[in-house]
Scaffold this motif. Sequence first.
Motif, PDB file in Angstrom:
ATOM      1  N   MET A 118     -10.225 -21.915   4.178  1.00  0.00           N
ATOM      2  CA  MET A 118     -10.431 -20.654   4.813  1.00  0.00           C
ATOM      3  C   MET A 118     -11.100 -19.992   3.743  1.00  0.00           C
ATOM      4  O   MET A 118     -11.694 -18.585   4.068  1.00  0.00           O
ATOM      5  N   ALA A 119     -10.824 -20.085   2.515  1.00  0.00           N
ATOM      6  CA  ALA A 119     -11.793 -19.420   1.299  1.00  0.00           C
ATOM      7  C   ALA A 119     -13.164 -19.438   1.681  1.00  0.00           C
ATOM      8  O   ALA A 119     -13.774 -18.578   1.403  1.00  0.00           O
ATOM      9  N   TYR A 120     -13.390 -20.776   2.103  1.00  0.00           N
ATOM     10  CA  TYR A 120     -15.114 -20.817   2.279  1.00  0.00           C
ATOM     11  C   TYR A 120     -15.187 -19.967   3.433  1.00  0.00           C
ATOM     12  O   TYR A 120     -16.406 -19.178   3.598  1.00  0.00           O
ATOM     13  N   ASP A 121     -14.483 -19.701   4.348  1.00  0.00           N
ATOM     14  CA  ASP A 121     -14.828 -18.903   5.743  1.00  0.00           C
ATOM     15  C   ASP A 121     -14.986 -17.490   5.344  1.00  0.00           C
ATOM     16  O   ASP A 121     -15.805 -16.802   5.673  1.00  0.00           O
ATOM     17  N   ARG A 122     -13.916 -17.045   4.444  1.00  0.00           N
ATOM     18  CA  ARG A 122     -13.967 -15.637   3.756  1.00  0.00           C
ATOM     19  C   ARG A 122     -15.321 -15.477   2.958  1.00  0.00           C
ATOM     20  O   ARG A 122     -15.766 -14.283   2.989  1.00  0.00           O
ATOM     21  N   TYR A 123     -15.652 -16.350   2.082  1.00  0.00           N
ATOM     22  CA  TYR A 123     -16.889 -16.352   1.268  1.00  0.00           C
ATOM     23  C   TYR A 123     -18.099 -16.288   2.273  1.00  0.00           C
ATOM     24  O   TYR A 123     -18.904 -15.267   2.107  1.00  0.00           O
ATOM     25  N   LEU A 124     -18.402 -16.846   3.527  1.00  0.00           N
ATOM     26  CA  LEU A 124     -19.115 -16.800   4.268  1.00  0.00           C
ATOM     27  C   LEU A 124     -19.440 -15.341   5.020  1.00  0.00           C
ATOM     28  O   LEU A 124     -20.386 -14.679   5.141  1.00  0.00           O
ATOM     29  N   ALA A 125     -18.058 -14.845   5.291  1.00  0.00           N
ATOM     30  CA  ALA A 125     -17.891 -13.820   6.104  1.00  0.00           C
ATOM     31  C   ALA A 125     -18.438 -12.479   5.112  1.00  0.00           C
ATOM     32  O   ALA A 125     -18.958 -11.559   5.700  1.00  0.00           O
ATOM     33  N   ILE A 126     -18.022 -12.521   4.000  1.00  0.00           N
ATOM     34  CA  ILE A 126     -18.345 -11.516   3.069  1.00  0.00           C
ATOM     35  C   ILE A 126     -19.742 -11.341   2.275  1.00  0.00           C
ATOM     36  O   ILE A 126     -20.358 -10.439   2.118  1.00  0.00           O
ATOM     37  N   VAL A 127     -19.915 -12.522   1.882  1.00  0.00           N
ATOM     38  CA  VAL A 127     -21.003 -12.839   0.953  1.00  0.00           C
ATOM     39  C   VAL A 127     -22.483 -12.889   1.885  1.00  0.00           C
ATOM     40  O   VAL A 127     -23.442 -12.651   1.595  1.00  0.00           O
ATOM     41  N   HIS A 128     -22.316 -13.773   3.083  1.00  0.00           N
ATOM     42  CA  HIS A 128     -23.436 -14.060   3.977  1.00  0.00           C
ATOM     43  C   HIS A 128     -22.992 -13.631   5.231  1.00  0.00           C
ATOM     44  O   HIS A 128     -23.226 -14.370   6.288  1.00  0.00           O
TER      45      HIS A 128
END
Length: 313
Positions: A118-128
């Motif tokens: 879920m942290a990886y999902d948020r990382y992609l949604a906000i950073v990329h």
Amino acid sequence: MEISNQSGISEFFLTGLTYAPAIESFIFSLFLSIYFVTIFGNILIILAVRLDYHLHTPMYFFIANLSFTDICISTTIIPKMLLNIETQNQSITYTGCLSQVCFVLIFGGLESCLLAVMAYDRYLAIVHPLRYTVIMNPCLCVLLVLLSLFISTINALLHSLMLLKLSFCKDQNILHFFCELVQVIKHACSDTFINTLLIYTVTSVFAGVPLAGIIFSYIQIVSSILKISSVQGRNKAFSTCGSHLSVVSLFYGTAFGVYMSSAVSDSSVKNIVFSMMYIVVPQMLNPFIYSLRNREMKQAMRHLLFPVVLSSP
């Protein structure tokens, strides 16, 4: 080498919650309420995600899987504990105890992995954000959940098979309310060096890698959010991560408390309290955290609970 129960014992006794009848009645009512709230809240999350097409996104897909995992963890522990209190019988069979150890490790490990995903999902949604929908496609989402389940299952089976090789002493009283791996190993008569080494090694990797991934993701997320010029945009970005950060803090904070308390103190009461905070309370609070801090989830919950009122003109 053949793996078997070398001690020949047939059962253990979970004596961590043995008190006066009046107190046991209160404990029974408390845990029954916790279990009901946990099951009801997490089922509502799953139904809301399933029935509301606005929530058919990777983030809510992972939230629904986390809710299912919370239901499984609680069901592995609480019903047996309630049965023991109700029947005034603290026994659990040898097979049942080892099965409980295995399933707690599976679902506890799965929760840890899902929080990292879920942290990886948020990382992609906000950073990329421009590449998010391409990268986080449905196939990858399912694959990440299955991979998390596979890793946690291998970890649980490894510990369980090593536990089967031990022989146990006549003292079968486990000062806990469920068969926790470390507490069960303490009752072994045979050498437990390999088991203890495996616990510290695997736990360090299994908990450390997901936690490191979560920390790295949020460092990148915070750095990206601070570059947003709009205050409203920053607040919106932070709000999408607030619920997940709360769940991560609750899960890893209480888990760290369990291992710290067991390392610095032999108090069974403290270990039981910290274990309750780790294995019972977060599973009950997660639905509230996600539903109260998330506007889309709150709206889906209202439509799920009050469909007639909200659909009327």
